[in-house]
Design a protein around this motif. Structure first.
Motif, PDB file in Angstrom:
ATOM      1  N   UNK A   1       9.234  29.693  50.270  1.00  0.00           N
ATOM      2  CA  UNK A   1       9.418  28.600  50.148  1.00  0.00           C
ATOM      3  C   UNK A   1      11.166  28.583  51.252  1.00  0.00           C
ATOM      4  N   UNK A   2      11.085  30.021  51.919  1.00  0.00           N
ATOM      5  CA  UNK A   2      12.720  30.264  52.417  1.00  0.00           C
ATOM      6  C   UNK A   2      12.688  29.303  53.797  1.00  0.00           C
ATOM      7  N   UNK A   3      12.309  29.256  54.167  1.00  0.00           N
ATOM      8  CA  UNK A   3      11.873  28.195  55.600  1.00  0.00           C
ATOM      9  C   UNK A   3      12.387  26.743  54.935  1.00  0.00           C
ATOM     10  N   UNK A   4      12.106  26.555  54.093  1.00  0.00           N
ATOM     11  CA  UNK A   4      12.250  24.929  53.570  1.00  0.00           C
ATOM     12  C   UNK A   4      13.290  25.207  53.100  1.00  0.00           C
ATOM     13  N   UNK A   5      14.236  25.468  53.173  1.00  0.00           N
ATOM     14  CA  UNK A   5      15.723  26.046  52.527  1.00  0.00           C
ATOM     15  C   UNK A   5      16.531  26.082  54.194  1.00  0.00           C
ATOM     16  N   UNK A   6      15.566  26.785  54.723  1.00  0.00           N
ATOM     17  CA  UNK A   6      16.502  26.874  56.597  1.00  0.00           C
ATOM     18  C   UNK A   6      16.430  25.518  56.914  1.00  0.00           C
ATOM     19  N   UNK A   7      15.160  24.871  56.844  1.00  0.00           N
ATOM     20  CA  UNK A   7      15.402  23.423  57.482  1.00  0.00           C
ATOM     21  C   UNK A   7      16.155  21.890  57.152  1.00  0.00           C
ATOM     22  N   UNK A   8      16.079  22.528  55.772  1.00  0.00           N
ATOM     23  CA  UNK A   8      17.409  21.648  55.001  1.00  0.00           C
ATOM     24  C   UNK A   8      18.843  21.005  56.025  1.00  0.00           C
ATOM     25  N   UNK A   9      19.071  21.901  56.635  1.00  0.00           N
ATOM     26  CA  UNK A   9      20.103  22.452  57.420  1.00  0.00           C
ATOM     27  C   UNK A   9      20.546  22.274  58.723  1.00  0.00           C
ATOM     28  N   UNK A  10      19.083  22.922  59.761  1.00  0.00           N
ATOM     29  CA  UNK A  10      19.010  23.322  61.273  1.00  0.00           C
ATOM     30  C   UNK A  10      17.403  22.330  61.701  1.00  0.00           C
ATOM     31  N   UNK A  11      17.981  22.290  62.725  1.00  0.00           N
ATOM     32  CA  UNK A  11      16.350  21.545  63.506  1.00  0.00           C
ATOM     33  C   UNK A  11      15.006  22.397  63.211  1.00  0.00           C
ATOM     34  N   UNK A  12      14.476  22.071  62.752  1.00  0.00           N
ATOM     35  CA  UNK A  12      13.019  22.160  62.027  1.00  0.00           C
ATOM     36  C   UNK A  12      12.358  22.983  63.623  1.00  0.00           C
ATOM     37  N   UNK A  13      12.392  22.675  64.994  1.00  0.00           N
ATOM     38  CA  UNK A  13      12.407  23.129  65.757  1.00  0.00           C
ATOM     39  C   UNK A  13      12.450  24.797  66.371  1.00  0.00           C
ATOM     40  N   UNK A  14      13.371  24.751  65.691  1.00  0.00           N
ATOM     41  CA  UNK A  14      14.167  26.044  65.715  1.00  0.00           C
ATOM     42  C   UNK A  14      13.866  27.108  64.586  1.00  0.00           C
ATOM     43  N   UNK A  15      12.964  26.442  63.804  1.00  0.00           N
ATOM     44  CA  UNK A  15      12.342  27.560  62.930  1.00  0.00           C
ATOM     45  C   UNK A  15      11.345  28.315  63.197  1.00  0.00           C
ATOM     46  N   UNK A  16      11.450  29.741  63.391  1.00  0.00           N
ATOM     47  CA  UNK A  16       9.909  29.634  63.571  1.00  0.00           C
ATOM     48  C   UNK A  16       9.671  31.136  62.442  1.00  0.00           C
ATOM     49  N   UNK A  17       8.282  31.179  61.716  1.00  0.00           N
ATOM     50  CA  UNK A  17       8.000  31.956  60.231  1.00  0.00           C
ATOM     51  C   UNK A  17       8.125  33.836  60.408  1.00  0.00           C
ATOM     52  N   UNK A  18       7.972  34.291  59.200  1.00  0.00           N
ATOM     53  CA  UNK A  18       7.494  35.025  59.717  1.00  0.00           C
ATOM     54  C   UNK A  18       8.139  36.114  58.266  1.00  0.00           C
TER      55      UNK A  18
END
Length: 310
Positions: free
Chosen positions: A109-126
């Motif tokens: 769920x780590x990327x869900x936390x990131x996407x609360x604050x930054x653009x979803x388009x800026x996040x890719x999974x790792x």
């Protein structure tokens, strides 16, 4: 390759090891590291002890806070899970300026936390696979030969940024690949990680004696099986035979391997338990799935979740 600036948020086992390999290969890497560890890196450089790729970087760019990074093209998040929300808030200007962000943290769920604050388009999974810890300030100890990164876009595309990152990793000697289904990869790792963290922490033993004891091995499989069922209930395309495959993989790792949570427990530090076995229990409750073994593990380790009890 075009020069890019890579910011590593957290220079512990994961960020320290992979960041050191990239920096040693000539990449422009800036580390965010605080306290005694950050001070030691600043004064003496960063040391990685490893049978695979040992490093001693004498000139390391290290800052204390994400706000001190300046500019970056890629941000790699490698802090403990409880710091994710705070870090994400502080990365908003960098991502707004065009930086991409990838988390190599534990959990699903780590990327869900990131996407609360930054653009979803800026996040890719790792996802990463490694056993490495801070041995002492300024020194990262890598155990065994495993050191792997898998990245991918959540829309299943093979974007230029994930391909570029993988190429840079490979050039630095890191085993890396692009996945077309990164969510499934993250859950496959989660199945393995929750099992490893639960059993090596609860027993205070490395994986060798656990996997060779029939009862402990069976318990390991049961922990993993519950994670598998929670993932499938959540809609993730996980193979029903994944637990057997993960147990076979367990037989290939160094017998001295422990999960990072077990190392934190031994050192009296805070635990990522709420995101591992505890996280499985929370998701199971939301989805109406039983997870009694993970619930027991979470209860056994609960007194240590904030560090060694007084």
């Amino acid at each position: 390759m075009v020069v890019v600036r890579i910011a590593i948020i957290g220079a512990g086992g994961v960020g320290g090891y992979f960041g050191a390999q990239l920096a040693a290969n000539g990449e422009d890497v800036v580390f965010v590291a605080r306290g005694a560890h950050g001070a030691a890196i600043r004064e003496h450089g960063l040391v990685v002890t490893s049978d695979v790729h040992p490093q001693h970087l004498e000139n390391v760019t290290v800052v204390e806070h994400p706000e001190d990074i300046g500019e970056a093209d890629l941000v790699v998040v490698a802090v403990k899970l409880w710091d994710t929300d705070d870090v994400a808030k502080r990365l908003v200007p960098l991502i707004a300026a065009g930086a991409s962000i990838v988390s190599l943290q534990n959990g699903v769920l780590k990327d869900d936390v990131l996407r609360r604050h930054v653009s979803a388009a800026g996040v890719f999974g790792g996802a990463c696979y490694i056993s490495a810890f801070i041995e002492r300030p300024g020194v990262i100890a890598h155990h065994g030969a495993m050191q792997r990164i898998v990245v991918g876009e959540y829309d299943h595309s093979r974007s230029a940024r994930v391909v570029d990152f993988v190429e840079r990793c490979k050039a630095a000697g890191i085993d890396a690949d692009v996945s077309d289904d990164i969510e499934r990869v993250l859950w496959e790792k989660y199945v393995f990680l929750v099992g490893m963290s639960a059993l090596t922490s609860a027993t205070r033993l490395p994986i060798g004696p656990i996997r060779s004891n029939p009862l402990a091995r069976r318990l390991l499989g049961e922990v993993m099986g519950e994670v598998l069922e929670v993932g499938r209930a959540r809609g993730v395309d996980l193979d029903p035979g994944l637990v057997d495959e993960r147990l076979a993989f367990v037989d290939t790792v160094a017998p001295t391997m422990t999960a990072s949570m077990a190392n934190d427990l031994a050192e009296g530090r805070r635990l990522e338990l709420p995101w591992l076995s505890g996280g499985v229990v929370d998701l199971a409750d939301q989805l109406g799935v039983d997870a009694p073994v993970n619930r027991t593990i979470a209860g056994l380790l609960a007194p240590f979740v904030d560090g060694q009890p007084a």
